[in-house]
Scaffold this active site. Structure first.
Site, PDB file in Angstrom:
ATOM      1  N   ASP A  84       0.815  -1.272  -0.043  1.00 37.47           N
ATOM      2  CA  ASP A  84      -0.111  -0.142   0.012  1.00 37.47           C
ATOM      3  C   ASP A  84       0.979   1.326  -0.056  1.00 37.47           C
ATOM      4  O   ASP A  84       2.018   1.107   0.399  1.00 37.47           O
ATOM      5  CB  ASP A  84      -0.950  -0.125   1.249  1.00 37.47           C
ATOM      6  CG  ASP A  84      -1.609   1.295   1.539  1.00 37.47           C
ATOM      7  OD1 ASP A  84      -2.183   1.835   0.531  1.00 37.47           O
ATOM      8  OD2 ASP A  84      -1.617   1.625   2.726  1.00 37.47           O
ATOM      9  N   ASP A  86      -0.443   5.181   1.017  1.00 35.02           N
ATOM     10  CA  ASP A  86      -0.756   6.105   1.895  1.00 35.02           C
ATOM     11  C   ASP A  86      -0.596   5.526   3.078  1.00 35.02           C
ATOM     12  O   ASP A  86      -1.396   4.562   3.559  1.00 35.02           O
ATOM     13  CB  ASP A  86      -1.872   6.706   1.403  1.00 35.02           C
ATOM     14  CG  ASP A  86      -1.934   7.562   0.220  1.00 35.02           C
ATOM     15  OD1 ASP A  86      -1.097   8.468   0.268  1.00 35.02           O
ATOM     16  OD2 ASP A  86      -2.603   7.269  -0.686  1.00 35.02           O
TER      17      ASP A  86
HETATM   18  C1  XBP Z   1      -5.294   6.057   0.608  1.00 35.56           C
HETATM   19  C2  XBP Z   1      -6.605   6.885   0.284  1.00 35.56           C
HETATM   20  C3  XBP Z   1      -6.165   7.914  -0.635  1.00 35.56           C
HETATM   21  C4  XBP Z   1      -5.634   9.461  -0.505  1.00 35.56           C
HETATM   22  C5  XBP Z   1      -6.038  10.447  -1.620  1.00 35.56           C
HETATM   23  O1  XBP Z   1      -5.834   4.885   0.967  1.00 35.56           O
HETATM   24  O2  XBP Z   1      -7.488   7.105   0.919  1.00 35.56           O
HETATM   25  O3  XBP Z   1      -7.564   8.122  -1.192  1.00 35.56           O
HETATM   26  O4  XBP Z   1      -6.229   9.708   0.756  1.00 35.56           O
HETATM   27  O5  XBP Z   1      -5.688   9.997  -2.887  1.00 35.56           O
HETATM   28  P1  XBP Z   1      -4.952   3.539   0.967  1.00 35.56           P
HETATM   29  P2  XBP Z   1      -6.339  10.624  -4.138  1.00 35.56           P
HETATM   30  O6  XBP Z   1      -3.829   3.772   1.704  1.00 35.56           O
HETATM   31  O7  XBP Z   1      -5.782   2.691   1.659  1.00 35.56           O
HETATM   32  O8  XBP Z   1      -4.778   2.863  -0.420  1.00 35.56           O
HETATM   33  O9  XBP Z   1      -6.871  11.965  -4.034  1.00 35.56           O
HETATM   34  O10 XBP Z   1      -5.274  10.483  -5.277  1.00 35.56           O
HETATM   35  O11 XBP Z   1      -7.609   9.551  -4.619  1.00 35.56           O
HETATM   36 MG    MG Z   2      -3.153   2.975   3.614  1.00 34.68          MG
END
Ligand code: XBP
Ligand code: MG
Length: 242
Positions: free
Chosen positions: A10, A12
Site C-alpha cells: 500500500d 498512503d
Molecule cells: C489512501 C487514500 C487516498 C488518499 C487520496 O488509502 O485513501 O484516497 O487519501 O488519494 P489506502 P487520491 O492507503 O488505503 O490506499 O486523492 O489520489 O484519490
Molecule cells: Mg493506507
C-alpha cells in the site's frame, strides 16, 4: 523456507505518512483555489479517511457537511476540478521532499530487490501521486522498481473492496498465497484478505485502534523487521487461513 514471491505495498500510511501533511493540505489548497471556504482540519480528516479515494472523499464530505453543493447540477464537474487541483498540490508537496518514507521501508525494498522478490503496489491513490512519492522519497528511478502498480481509478471499486489486489495479482500472474501485502489500515487489510493475500499491518498515525483481525502481524513499523521475518509472517498468515 518461504514460498513468498512478491511483496505488494500500500502507499498512503504504509510507505509514508502522507495523509495529514500531504493529502490533507492539498485538498485544502484545492478548495481555496476554487473559492470554497471548506477546511479539513486534522480531526475531521481522520473521520473522512473512512472513505478511500480523493473524489469519493470529497463527495462523502459534501453529503455530510455541504448538502447544498451536492445538489448542484455541476457538482460532479466540481469534484473533478477539485481533485485535479488537489493532485497538482499534492505532487508539489511531495516534490518539495516533505514526506519521508517510514522506518525500514527503503531498506526492505532494497533487500527484496537483492533477493529477487517481485514488487508491486496496490493503492487507492492516483498514479501521479505514487510516481511522485517513489521518485522523491525512495529513488529517482524508484517507480521502475515496481513491476505492477495498481493505483486509483484502474478499478471502479476502491478499498475495502478486493478489486485492486485482484487487479495486481492478475498482472503479476501469481496466486494470492505467493504474495504478502503490507498495509496500514483496516480498509486496506480487508481489501487484501478478501483477495486472499496474507497481510501485515504497520500501524499508521490515523489507523491506531482500528480492527486488524486477520492480519498475519501488526507492527509499529518495519524498522526492526528483516526480509526473513516478513517471509515467515507471510507463511504464518497462510497457515492461519488454511
Ligand atoms: C489512501 C487514500 C487516498 C488518499 C487520496 O488509502 O485513501 O484516497 O487519501 O488519494 P489506502 P487520491 O492507503 O488505503 O490506499 O486523492 O489520489 O484519490
Ligand atoms: Mg493506507
Amino acid at each position: 523456507m518461504s514460498t513468498i514471491k512478491a511483496l505488494i505495498f500500500d502507499v498512503d500510511g504504509t510507505l509514508a505518512e502522507t495523509e495529514r501533511d500531504g493529502h490533507r493540505p492539498a485538498f485544502n489548497a484545492a478548495f481555496a483555489d476554487n473559492g470554497l471556504d471548506w477546511h479539513w482540519d486534522e480531526g475531521l480528516y481522520g473521520e473522512l479517511l473512512a472513505v478511500t479515494g480523493g473524489k469519493e472523499r470529497i463527495r462523502f464530505y459534501a453529503e455530510r457537511y455541504a448538502p447544498d453543493m451536492l445538489a448542484r447540477p455541476d457538482f460532479p464537474e466540481l469534484v473533478k476540478r477539485l481533485h485535479l487541483a488537489k493532485t497538482a498540490h499534492y505532487v508539489r508537496i511531495v516534490e518539495q521532499g516533505g514526506l519521508p518514507l517510514r522506518p525500514g521501508v527503503a531498506r526492505l525494498i532494497q533487500e527484496a530487490r537483492l533477493a529477487g522478490l517481485r514488487l508491486a503496489i496496490a493503492t487507492t491513490t492516483s498514479p501521479e501521486n505514487v510516481d511522485a512519492l517513489l521518485r522523491a522519497s525512495l529513488d529517482p528511478d524508484g517507480t521502475n522498481w515496481f513491476e505492477v502498480i495498481g493505483a486509483g481509478d484502474v478499478v471502479p471499486a476502491k478499498k475495502p473492496a478486493p478489486d485492486i489486489y485482484r487487479w495486481v495479482l492478475e498482472r503479476l500472474g501469481l496466486p494470492a498465497s505467493d504474495c504478502l501485502a503490507v498495509e496500514d489500515s483496516e480498509n486496506g487489510l480487508k481489501s487484501a484478505l478478501t483477495a486472499g493475500v496474507p497481510c501485515l499491518i504497520t500501524i499508521g498515525e490515523y489507523t491506531r485502534g482500528q480492527d486488524f483481525s486477520g492480519a498475519c502481524a501488526v507492527l509499529e513499523d518495519l524498522g526492526n523487521t528483516s526480509l526473513a521475518d516478513l517471509a515467515r509472517l507471510a507463511d504464518s498468515g497462510n497457515q492461519v487461513r488454511r
